[in-house]
Design a protein around this motif. Structure first.
Motif, PDB file in Angstrom:
ATOM      1  N   VAL A  88       0.834  -1.198   0.000  1.00 43.05           N
ATOM      2  CA  VAL A  88       0.000   0.000   0.000  1.00 43.05           C
ATOM      3  C   VAL A  88       0.873   1.254   0.000  1.00 43.05           C
ATOM      4  N   GLY A  89       1.794   1.328   0.950  1.00 44.50           N
ATOM      5  CA  GLY A  89       2.661   2.496   1.048  1.00 44.50           C
ATOM      6  C   GLY A  89       3.546   2.673  -0.167  1.00 44.50           C
ATOM      7  N   ILE A  90       4.049   1.568  -0.719  1.00 41.17           N
ATOM      8  CA  ILE A  90       4.910   1.644  -1.902  1.00 41.17           C
ATOM      9  C   ILE A  90       4.139   2.199  -3.083  1.00 41.17           C
ATOM     10  N   CYS A 116      -6.964 -11.319   8.696  1.00 40.34           N
ATOM     11  CA  CYS A 116      -7.976 -10.263   8.895  1.00 40.34           C
ATOM     12  C   CYS A 116      -8.552 -10.340  10.302  1.00 40.34           C
ATOM     13  N   ALA A 117      -7.664 -10.505  11.285  1.00 46.12           N
ATOM     14  CA  ALA A 117      -8.099 -10.753  12.661  1.00 46.12           C
ATOM     15  C   ALA A 117      -8.026  -9.529  13.555  1.00 46.12           C
ATOM     16  N   VAL A 118      -7.449  -8.449  13.074  1.00 44.14           N
ATOM     17  CA  VAL A 118      -7.232  -7.271  13.908  1.00 44.14           C
ATOM     18  C   VAL A 118      -7.761  -6.038  13.191  1.00 44.14           C
ATOM     19  N   GLY A 119      -8.460  -5.173  13.927  1.00 41.66           N
ATOM     20  CA  GLY A 119      -8.809  -3.863  13.383  1.00 41.66           C
ATOM     21  C   GLY A 119      -9.996  -3.844  12.449  1.00 41.66           C
ATOM     22  N   GLY A 120     -10.908  -4.786  12.600  1.00 42.86           N
ATOM     23  CA  GLY A 120     -12.098  -4.762  11.763  1.00 42.86           C
ATOM     24  C   GLY A 120     -11.796  -5.063  10.314  1.00 42.86           C
ATOM     25  N   THR A 121     -12.106  -4.129   9.420  1.00 46.84           N
ATOM     26  CA  THR A 121     -11.974  -4.373   7.984  1.00 46.84           C
ATOM     27  C   THR A 121     -10.615  -3.982   7.422  1.00 46.84           C
ATOM     28  N   ILE A 122      -9.704  -3.470   8.259  1.00 52.44           N
ATOM     29  CA  ILE A 122      -8.510  -2.819   7.695  1.00 52.44           C
ATOM     30  C   ILE A 122      -7.650  -3.752   6.848  1.00 52.44           C
ATOM     31  N   ASN A 123      -7.503  -5.009   7.241  1.00 51.71           N
ATOM     32  CA  ASN A 123      -6.665  -5.914   6.463  1.00 51.71           C
ATOM     33  C   ASN A 123      -7.275  -6.225   5.102  1.00 51.71           C
ATOM     34  N   GLU A 124      -8.543  -6.551   5.095  1.00 54.17           N
ATOM     35  CA  GLU A 124      -9.190  -6.855   3.817  1.00 54.17           C
ATOM     36  C   GLU A 124      -9.304  -5.599   2.959  1.00 54.17           C
ATOM     37  N   ASP A 125      -9.421  -4.437   3.585  1.00 55.16           N
ATOM     38  CA  ASP A 125      -9.417  -3.189   2.817  1.00 55.16           C
ATOM     39  C   ASP A 125      -8.086  -3.016   2.089  1.00 55.16           C
ATOM     40  N   ASP A 126      -6.987  -3.392   2.740  1.00 60.38           N
ATOM     41  CA  ASP A 126      -5.682  -3.347   2.072  1.00 60.38           C
ATOM     42  C   ASP A 126      -5.647  -4.290   0.877  1.00 60.38           C
ATOM     43  N   VAL A 128      -8.188  -5.249  -0.957  1.00 59.03           N
ATOM     44  CA  VAL A 128      -8.991  -4.642  -2.021  1.00 59.03           C
ATOM     45  C   VAL A 128      -8.190  -3.538  -2.719  1.00 59.03           C
ATOM     46  N   PHE A 129      -7.478  -2.748  -1.934  1.00 61.31           N
ATOM     47  CA  PHE A 129      -6.598  -1.737  -2.516  1.00 61.31           C
ATOM     48  C   PHE A 129      -5.567  -2.393  -3.429  1.00 61.31           C
ATOM     49  N   GLY A 130      -4.972  -3.503  -2.957  1.00 60.86           N
ATOM     50  CA  GLY A 130      -3.942  -4.187  -3.744  1.00 60.86           C
ATOM     51  C   GLY A 130      -4.449  -4.648  -5.087  1.00 60.86           C
ATOM     52  N   LEU A 131      -5.651  -5.229  -5.116  1.00 61.21           N
ATOM     53  CA  LEU A 131      -6.216  -5.667  -6.392  1.00 61.21           C
ATOM     54  C   LEU A 131      -6.503  -4.467  -7.291  1.00 61.21           C
ATOM     55  N   SER A 132      -6.993  -3.387  -6.707  1.00 57.78           N
ATOM     56  CA  SER A 132      -7.261  -2.196  -7.523  1.00 57.78           C
ATOM     57  C   SER A 132      -5.969  -1.626  -8.089  1.00 57.78           C
ATOM     58  N   ALA A 133      -4.879  -1.704  -7.326  1.00 58.44           N
ATOM     59  CA  ALA A 133      -3.584  -1.225  -7.814  1.00 58.44           C
ATOM     60  C   ALA A 133      -3.059  -2.116  -8.936  1.00 58.44           C
ATOM     61  N   GLU A 534      -7.826   4.067 -16.333  1.00 63.62           N
ATOM     62  CA  GLU A 534      -9.100   4.727 -16.068  1.00 63.62           C
ATOM     63  C   GLU A 534      -9.723   4.284 -14.745  1.00 63.62           C
ATOM     64  N   GLU A 535      -9.253   3.157 -14.202  1.00 67.35           N
ATOM     65  CA  GLU A 535      -9.815   2.672 -12.947  1.00 67.35           C
ATOM     66  C   GLU A 535      -9.203   3.417 -11.763  1.00 67.35           C
ATOM     67  N   GLU A 536      -9.932   3.461 -10.652  1.00 69.69           N
ATOM     68  CA  GLU A 536      -9.496   4.191  -9.466  1.00 69.69           C
ATOM     69  C   GLU A 536      -8.985   3.226  -8.404  1.00 69.69           C
ATOM     70  N   LEU A 537      -8.010   3.700  -7.625  1.00 72.47           N
ATOM     71  CA  LEU A 537      -7.585   2.951  -6.450  1.00 72.47           C
ATOM     72  C   LEU A 537      -8.710   2.959  -5.426  1.00 72.47           C
ATOM     73  N   VAL A 538      -8.862   1.859  -4.721  1.00 68.49           N
ATOM     74  CA  VAL A 538      -9.936   1.729  -3.730  1.00 68.49           C
ATOM     75  C   VAL A 538      -9.330   1.878  -2.330  1.00 68.49           C
ATOM     76  N   PHE A 539      -9.702   2.946  -1.649  1.00 70.96           N
ATOM     77  CA  PHE A 539      -9.153   3.246  -0.327  1.00 70.96           C
ATOM     78  C   PHE A 539     -10.168   2.904   0.758  1.00 70.96           C
ATOM     79  N   GLY A 540      -9.746   2.060   1.704  1.00 66.19           N
ATOM     80  CA  GLY A 540     -10.555   1.839   2.886  1.00 66.19           C
ATOM     81  C   GLY A 540     -10.289   2.932   3.912  1.00 66.19           C
TER      82      GLY A 540
END
Length: 779
Positions: A88-90, A116-126, A128-133, A534-540
């Motif tokens: 994500v950061g890279i 995906c055991a900590v912080g609610g949705t944050i891991n899976e949100d990452d 989703v971001f990765g696939l969008s990237a 044309e596609e957008e990055l998906v940010f959680g």
């Protein structure tokens, strides 16, 4: 077992080691070769510099160098790989720096935060971001549970003569003919915007293998023995380890991979192996025959040192807490277990900062034998096909009872083949827990032992608290590293430490491996070369951009926020692993954990000076005199220069921040957050006697922290809450100075100290001047 030659040596025809070839005539050299039944050298002199070019490393490094200078390399890699803690950061950094698409195959794997055991949705949100990237920029996306990062790259991307860069310290594919380097995210971002990896040509050390391992000795045993021999003396620090000699061909490719991935723990820069028909067969099995070519040394090859390993004399090993080099043979340990554990306890307590926690291992002795509580075989080191087959063969269907054994195959294709040959069936019946491909047990996010428990693992590291225990909660458990074969033998004996060579049951030949390509074809997104701009990055909601970071000011006034006198400070201590990894897409949240297991007061100290700096910047931004800071700045001025105007001018030119002092920081992970978290909290520098790894020093630079070094005689001068005043630092960095005069200020007055700016390239100086890599590219 292992012999070190700490001087230049020649290797002739890949098999004859000569320490004094410069003094020998060609006739004498050829007589030696004739005696060994090898081809003589052609007429001519033995030239050292020409022989330096005979290494495998030289060929690959110079092939990837983009300039004529072969001493100061500027390298472009063939491919890159990151996992879900780092990509994500890279991607954000590269995108902000002008990247439009991934210029080389970039693999985004999901093997660290996949639970995906900590912080609610944050891991899976990452994820989703990765696939969008991957879709937007044209990348390769490997979903969670499909493969650990390094196994996927071995199977699908490594190739003879290639170079691969990864944002994980265990990026090593040398056994497959690939020079692979693990670095912080900044170095990957540079490649994504088509800059280069800049490094002075490294020393190359031969690892000369001879003989064959005895049954029951596995790759982790060989790796631990080598790490024990070379870590503490820095024998291969920032060097290339080149594996040669007749013993290479006596090892399967899986076995070689198991040794190779552990070379990271020696602090070497990277590794490379000679290749042979077994490597050719490996690529054929994986449907990539074109990836093979024979790599070998030239007839005359010069190395800057040599590690001679007699594989037949390697015995089953155990690396006790808290480092892979803290090792003994299991036989030696069993003979002297009490004395060794007492020694480990004494040394370990020095690394544990919480005085309320008592580190104890001697209570694990039952009738004079060590009885462990848990076992894990996992990840890029342990979870390979042959290791798990061996575990199943040794253990059979023997009931584990209350002894816990978890097994993590390194990829779904490996898992599939283990099912086909019934290894999974045997382990399941025995009571082992079979898990999906996941790196968690290596960094404290899976199979965390109970408090006071001892786990034995075929994994990569056993640093303090790396297994997931939290000292601030009064917890401490620990890990000993072992090979999967001896772990199985120990499980067979209900947790009593047992070497695999002591088990009467003989290992059968390993069933031939078949790779099922459909598994990845049906699940992995292959987007390289076909970006969708044309596609957008998906940010959680947990993905937070980097805060604004100022450039290097004319002067620095730094509060000493922590002082660490341990011989080595790991990146795990600088920023813990485990569940904190889940917050790595949120720089502000993650920074709260900085040094939390080593110096819990560090964050508070850093924030105190950061708040004053933010106040200073706010006043300057609106053109007002900065108020309330006279007392802080008065000691910096001579008595005759303390007018209000003098003080205000000094304040306007002097940035306030914090500094970390440590003897030798940065061993272990490539995680850039070990540096970026300091920066987020207002850090401006590190001061050290030396840096444990190149990658940590690079991370400091890429985040705008000045990597100062000092003479060892000055290490006692630093104390928490002192101030370090560095006048003219910007000018010194800009003008290429290799040292700067600074002052330590405390209640005792103002004392001079020399800070060194060693080995900074012009590009590195420009990054520091800009304040960080992000600012540098923005300019």
């Amino acid at each position: 077992m292992i012999e070190l030659l700490d001087k230049g040596v020649y290797l002739l025809q890949g098999q004859v080691i000569l320490e004094d070839a410069d003094k020998l005539s060609l006739e004498e050299v050829n007589n030696r070769l004739k005696h060994e039944g090898l081809e003589p050298l052609p007429a001519g002199r033995i030239e050292r510099e020409q022989a330096r070019a005979g290494t495998i490393a030289y060929t690959i490094l110079t092939d990837h160098n983009t300039i004529d200078d072969k001493q100061n390399l500027k390298i472009k890699f063939d491919a890159m790989a990151s996992h879900d803690i780092t990509y994500v950061g890279i991607t954000q950094t590269a995108s902000a720096s002008g990247m439009k698409e991934f210029p080389v195959p970039y693999i985004l794997t999901n093997c660290h935060n996949s639970l995906c055991a900590v912080g609610g949705t944050i891991n899976e949100d990452d994820h989703v971001f990765g696939l969008s990237a991957a879709r937007k920029y044209g990348g390769i996306f490997v979903p969670a549970h499909q493969a650990v990062i390094h196994q996927y790259v071995r199977e699908m991307m490594a190739g003879c003569g290639k170079m691969i860069l990864g944002s994980d310290s265990h990026t090593r594919y040398g056994a497959l003919g690939t020079i692979a380097i693990g670095e912080g995210g900044g170095e990957l971002a540079k490649q994504l915007v088509e800059r280069t990896y800049d490094i002075a040509y490294p020393d190359v050390v031969a690892v000369y293998l001879e003989g064959s391992p005895v049954p029951g000795v596995g790759p982790q045993d060989v790796a631990i023995a080598i790490i024990k021999a070379v870590f503490k003396n820095g024998f291969v620090k920032n060097k290339v380890m080149e594996f040669v000699g007749p013993g290479v061909s006596n090892l399967t490719v899986d076995y070689r991979n198991g040794i190779d991935v552990m070379t990271t723990e020696t602090t070497c820069l990277t590794s490379i192996w000679r290749t042979d028909e077994q490597v050719e067969e490996y690529f054929k099995i994986h449907g990539r025959s074109e990836a093979y070519r024979r790599l070998d040394t030239k007839a005359v090859t010069y190395y800057d040192g040599l590690i001679k390993v007699d594989l037949s004399r390697i015995l089953p090993m155990i690396a006790l807490p808290f480092h892979p080099s803290n090792a003994w043979t299991i036989a030696e340990f069993n003979e002297n277990s009490l004395a060794i554990l007492q020694q480990v306890e004494e040394e370990g307590r020095k690394q544990i900062s919480n005085p309320n926690i008592k580190f104890k291992l001697t209570d694990k002795l039952v009738n004079g034998r060590l009885k462990v509580d848990q076992a894990v075989v996992a990840g890029c080191a342990g979870g390979t096909y042959e290791n798990i087959v061996a575990v199943a063969q040794i253990l059979g269907e023997k009931a584990l009872g209350d002894f816990s054994l978890s097994v993590y195959p390194s990829s779904q294709p490996v898992f599939f083949e283990l099912m086909n040959n019934r290894s999974i069936e045997k382990l399941t019946i025995a009571g082992a827990s079979i898990r999906s491909a996941f790196c968690g047990p290596c960094f404290g996010a899976g199979d965390v032992p109970a408090n006071n428990a001892l786990s034995i693992r075929h994994a990569t590291r056993n640093f303090v608290n790396r297994e997931g225990s939290k000292p601030d909660n009064g917890q401490l458990s620990s890990v000993a590293l072992m090979d999967a074969r001896s772990i199985a033998a120990t499980a067979l004996h209900d947790g009593v430490l047992t070497a695999a060579t002591d088990v009467e049951k003989l290992l059968s030949p390993t069933p031939a491996y078949k790779f099922n390509q459909e598994i990845y074809k049906n699940r992995v997104y292959q987007g390289f070369g076909t970006p969708h701009p044309e596609e957008e990055l998906v940010f959680g909601p947990g993905i937070i951009p980097w805060p604004k970071m100022r450039e290097l000011t004319e002067n620095l006034l730094l509060k000493v926020a922590t002082v660490i006198h341990d011989p080595v400070t790991t990146t795990d201590e600088l920023i813990p692993s485990g569940e904190t990894s889940s917050y790595r897409s949120n720089p502000m949240r993650l920074a709260e954990f900085t040094l939390s297991r080593k110096d819990p007061s560090y964050v508070g100290r850093a924030k105190e000076i950061q708040e004053i700096e933010l106040k200073r910047q706010a006043f300057l931004a609106v053109g007002k005199n900065v108020k309330g800071m006279d007392e802080l700045f008065l000691p910096l001025l001579e008595k005759g220069q303390r007018t209000p105007e003098d003080i205000q001018q000094l304040i306007s030119k002097t940035g306030l921040g914090s500094v970390v002092f440590a003897i030798k920081p940065g061993d272990g992970s490539a995680r850039e957050q070990a540096a970026s978290c300091q920066k987020v909290l207002g850090g401006d520098a590190n001061v050290a006697i030396e840096y444990a790894t190149k990658r940590y020093r690079s991370n400091l630079i890429n985040w705008g922290l000045v990597p100062f070094t000092i003479n060892e005689s000055d290490k006692s001068k630093f104390a928490i809450d002192d101030y370090l005043y560095i006048p003219g630092i910007r000018e010194a960095v800009k003008n290429g100075a290799d040292k700067v005069q600074a002052y330590i200020i405390n209640s005792g007055g103002k004392a001079p100290i020399e800070l060194k700016l060693e080995g900074l390239s012009q590009d590195e100086r420009d990054i520091i001047l800009a304040g960080c890599l992000i600012n540098y590219y923005a300019e």
